[in-house]
Write an enzyme that holds these catalytic residues in place. Structure first.
Site, short mmCIF file in Angstrom:
data_model
loop_
_atom_site.label_atom_id
_atom_site.label_comp_id
_atom_site.label_asym_id
_atom_site.label_seq_id
_atom_site.Cartn_x
_atom_site.Cartn_y
_atom_site.Cartn_z
N GLU A 1 -18.67 33.68 21.09
CA GLU A 1 -18.63 33.42 19.64
C GLU A 1 -19.33 32.10 19.33
OE1 GLU A 1 -14.65 34.12 17.98
OE2 GLU A 1 -14.99 32.51 16.55
N ASP B 1 -19.63 29.58 16.03
CA ASP B 1 -18.98 29.44 14.73
C ASP B 1 -19.46 28.32 13.84
OD1 ASP B 1 -16.99 31.29 15.37
OD2 ASP B 1 -15.69 29.76 16.24
N GLU C 1 -17.58 26.97 10.38
CA GLU C 1 -16.46 27.18 9.46
C GLU C 1 -16.45 26.02 8.48
OE1 GLU C 1 -12.94 29.72 11.54
OE2 GLU C 1 -12.94 27.58 11.95
N HIS D 1 -16.98 22.72 10.46
CA HIS D 1 -16.38 22.83 11.78
C HIS D 1 -17.25 23.78 12.61
CE1 HIS D 1 -12.66 23.49 14.33
NE2 HIS D 1 -13.24 24.65 14.54
N THR D 2 -17.58 23.40 13.85
CA THR D 2 -18.37 24.29 14.71
C THR D 2 -17.65 24.48 16.04
OG1 THR D 2 -19.64 22.51 15.75
CG2 THR D 2 -20.55 23.44 13.72
N ASN D 3 -17.92 25.63 16.66
CA ASN D 3 -17.32 25.89 17.98
C ASN D 3 -18.20 26.89 18.72
OD1 ASN D 3 -15.44 25.75 20.07
ND2 ASN D 3 -13.74 26.58 18.88
N ARG E 1 -14.34 23.93 22.00
CA ARG E 1 -15.56 23.10 22.04
C ARG E 1 -15.93 22.69 20.62
NH1 ARG E 1 -17.57 27.61 25.77
NH2 ARG E 1 -17.12 26.81 27.85
N GLU E 2 -14.94 22.16 19.92
CA GLU E 2 -15.14 21.87 18.52
C GLU E 2 -15.95 20.59 18.29
OE1 GLU E 2 -12.16 22.07 20.02
OE2 GLU E 2 -11.22 23.90 19.23
N GLY F 1 -5.42 18.64 7.85
CA GLY F 1 -4.52 19.17 8.86
C GLY F 1 -3.38 20.00 8.28
#
Ligand SMILES: *[C@@H]1O[C@H](CO)[C@@H](O)[C@H](O)[C@H]1NC(C)=O
Length: 287
Positions: free
Chosen positions: A102, A104, A106, A119-121, A130-131, A200
């Protein structure tokens, strides 16, 4: 390394031999299927525009008709304006199954005037964690901006308006699985994630502002490698060779990437010593 260069040769061969025109129309009706949301996702203006919406009862989403095994994929998004706190707009590539791959993007909404988080992963063989997260250098709700994923056998490059913000290198040489065997579809959805998304989870979705709407246009994947009956074939309708298949960041782009990360990156798993007390994951040492 050997395996991945063999794969590249294989992919390039496929691309030149099995040249196949993949639709490069700007008609989203031909590129994507709406998958959920009971009328909350819509394709408008003869396929020029797609909107996703979210209200208290449901979000919505779509997926690409094609599956890809490598690609250079672009989409323009205009995110939920105003008070978008609690909402998440996801735009990603994913394969199927428990050991899925995947890639990502977001977008985590925020109160009016407060910054979105991008946000990426990257997941390979079911493993993520692996953010990297970024603030953007513009208001992503005021206009459309281009979010791109270049995915080839050596690297994954995330870009915003043509500026690379993240590079995930193939780290098989240090024992890290890399997404290269499982075809992926593009997915996008708008949903409520007010249990974690904004500060959060402290700021909840204000449902009096619903429906929330995100917009999409100018999808481009025309020389991506389309997966069909067990093989991948690359090529564009104009017949251009898929130079992105071996693309890397030149020194100017690397400099821009470093500058951007220095100024806009707000979280990097590679630098999170609390989370990885034994030292960062092996792929971190490559960049
Ligand atoms: C929302 O705004 C706050 C305050 O500026 C900021 O700390 C946070 O990173 C922003 N983004 C999200 C998604 O919480």
């Amino acid at each position: 390394m050997a395996a991945s260069s063999r794969l590249l040769v294989f992919s390039s061969l496929l691309c030149s031999l099995l040249f196949m025109a993949t639709s490069s129309s700007a008609d989203l009706n031909q590129d994507v299927d709406i998958t959920w949301g009971d009328g909350r996702a819509r394709i408008l203006d003869n396929g020029q525009l797609l909107t996703l919406s979210l209200d208290k009862a449901s979000g919505s989403g779509f997926q690409s008709k094609n599956q890809y095994l490598f690609g250079n994929i672009h989409m323009q998004l205009k995110l939920v304006p105003g008070n978008s706190a609690g909402t998440v707009t996801a735009y990603y590539l994913s394969s199927q199954g428990t050991t899925h791959d995947e890639i990502d993007f977001e977008f985590l909404g925020n109160l009016s005037g407060d910054p979105y988080i991008l946000h990426t992963n990257v997941f390979s063989q079911g493993k993520g964690n692996r953010e990297q997260q970024f603030y953007l250098w513009f208001d992503p709700t005021a206009d459309f901006h281009t979010y791109s994923i270049l995915w080839n056998p050596q690297r994954i490059i995330f870009s915003v308006d043509g500026t690379p913000i993240r590079e995930f290198k193939n780290a098989e040489s240090v024992g890290v699985a890399y997404p290269k065997n499982q075809p992926m579809r593009i997915y996008s959805s708008l949903w409520n994630a007010d249990d974690w998304a904004t500060r959060g989870g402290l700021v909840k979705t204000d449902w009096t502002q619903a429906p929330f709407t995100a917009s999409y246009r100018n999808f481009k994947a025309d020389d991506a490698c389309v997966w069909s009956s067990g093989a991948s074939s690359c090529g564009s309708s104009s017949g251009s060779t898929s130079s992105w298949l071996s693309q890397e960041l030149d020194s100017t782009s690397q400099e821009r990437l470093r500058w951007l990360q220095k100024n806009y990156m707000i979280y990097n798993y590679c630098a999170d010593a609390k989370r990885f007390p034994q030292g960062p994951p092996p792929e971190c040492s490559l960049s």
